[in-house]
Design a protein around this motif. Structure first.
Motif, mmCIF file in Angstrom:
data_model
loop_
_atom_site.group_PDB
_atom_site.id
_atom_site.type_symbol
_atom_site.label_atom_id
_atom_site.label_comp_id
_atom_site.label_asym_id
_atom_site.label_seq_id
_atom_site.Cartn_x
_atom_site.Cartn_y
_atom_site.Cartn_z
ATOM 1 N N ARG A 67 -18.661 9.299 -38.798
ATOM 2 C CA ARG A 67 -19.030 7.771 -38.394
ATOM 3 C C ARG A 67 -17.878 6.837 -39.530
ATOM 4 O O ARG A 67 -17.550 5.868 -38.807
ATOM 5 C CB ARG A 67 -20.329 7.177 -38.960
ATOM 6 N N ALA A 68 -17.622 7.323 -40.617
ATOM 7 C CA ALA A 68 -16.839 6.483 -41.165
ATOM 8 C C ALA A 68 -15.216 6.841 -40.987
ATOM 9 O O ALA A 68 -14.258 5.907 -40.917
ATOM 10 C CB ALA A 68 -16.761 7.091 -42.627
ATOM 11 N N ASN A 69 -15.129 7.798 -40.173
ATOM 12 C CA ASN A 69 -13.742 8.134 -39.741
ATOM 13 C C ASN A 69 -13.468 7.312 -38.485
ATOM 14 O O ASN A 69 -12.532 6.676 -38.197
ATOM 15 C CB ASN A 69 -13.419 9.602 -39.333
ATOM 16 N N ARG A 70 -14.524 7.024 -37.652
ATOM 17 C CA ARG A 70 -14.379 6.281 -36.336
ATOM 18 C C ARG A 70 -14.209 4.873 -36.774
ATOM 19 O O ARG A 70 -13.420 4.173 -36.096
ATOM 20 C CB ARG A 70 -15.587 6.604 -35.551
ATOM 21 N N ALA A 71 -14.782 4.435 -37.837
ATOM 22 C CA ALA A 71 -14.715 3.036 -38.251
ATOM 23 C C ALA A 71 -13.444 2.731 -38.830
ATOM 24 O O ALA A 71 -12.647 1.823 -38.709
ATOM 25 C CB ALA A 71 -15.756 2.898 -39.469
#
Length: 266
Positions: free
Chosen positions: A49-53
């Motif tokens: 999720r951090a990567n997508r953000a």
């Protein structure tokens, strides 16, 4: 051409990613791999999720702060809104985006990537990063983007699927060679620097199912930006790159196993 046949007999990185993030476009072997990886490191979902953000923030930054209106996104993955064109066209309705992926499932859902604003444009190329000529020589690329003007080239969560370091640098160099001065290159890739045991477990589960997983240290990630002008703060964990204070403040460093960075071509 590699990777253009829909395969049900093995897990695929993009579909595992989709499953862990709560998507619907995956198969039993992808779910099995995702469950095994999460058992080995429960924070994998937080890291993804951090990567997508990070992808959202870096593309928005390029559109708003650097005035970029052309984007080439290689390794797009299964469409999950907001996609890159939705982010950048919110502030630059005239933005033009070319997506690239080699997974037939992404091809099957490519219509979701082609919902451009009337003033802008989107296109999709079914191609493999390992064969950059497919991308560089495609009509879709040259009909959608003006290669004489700056382009934002994004390679998000892709390079860790290329085990061989020389091959990874070769494909990046070939892609960068077609971009004009003033373009930007954004990259994120997996590391074991912050959760070594957990990420080794993830790596083992991916490899057991025939999916590569190259975990790079920071110095190896920085090499991909050699000769380019890194944008502050340089190569960092993805949640630390121009963080959204309300969201990233709640993410612990040990729960994020991705480095990211952005650089300008001189």
């Amino acid at each position: 051409m590699r990777g253009h046949e829909l395969r049900y007999d093995r897990a695929h990185g993009a579909r595992i990613y989709d499953y862990i993030l709560g998507g619907k476009d995956h198969y039993p072997l992808d779910r099995e791999a995702g469950d095994a990886a999460l058992e080995g490191w429960p924070s994998l979902r937080t890291s993804m999720r951090a990567n997508r953000a990070f992808m959202h923030r870096v593309s928005r930054y390029l559109a708003t702060e650097r005035g970029v209106t052309q984007f080439l996104d290689v390794g797009t993955g299964i469409p999950t809104s907001p996609n890159l064109h939705e982010v950048v066209q919110e502030v630059r309705p005239e933005a033009r985006v070319v997506y690239v992926d080699n997974d037939p499932i992404v091809l099957a859902h490519a219509r979701a990537l082609l919902t451009s604003t009337p003033d802008g444009a989107t296109a999709y190329i079914h191609a493999d990063l390992r064969e950059p000529e497919e991308i560089i020589e495609s009509e879709e690329l040259r009909e959608t983007l003006d290669l004489s003007k700056p382009i934002g080239f994004t390679l998000i969560a892709m390079l860790h699927f290329i085990e061989d370091e020389d091959e990874a640098h070769r494909v990046v160099r070939q892609m960068l060679e077609i971009l004009p001065s003033g373009s930007y290159f954004a990259l994120s890739t997996a590391t074991a620097d912050f959760a070594p045991e957990g990420m080794r477990n993830v790596q083992r589960e991916y490899r057991a199912r025939g999916e590569a997983m190259n975990l790079r240290k920071k110095s190896r990630v920085e090499r991909f930006f050699d000769g380019l002008e890194l944008v502050e703060p340089g190569v960092v964990q993805v949640h630390k790159w121009h963080p959204d204070a309300l969201r990233e403040m709640r993410v612990a460093d040990e729960d994020v196993a991705m480095y990211g960075g952005l650089a300008r071509l001189l």
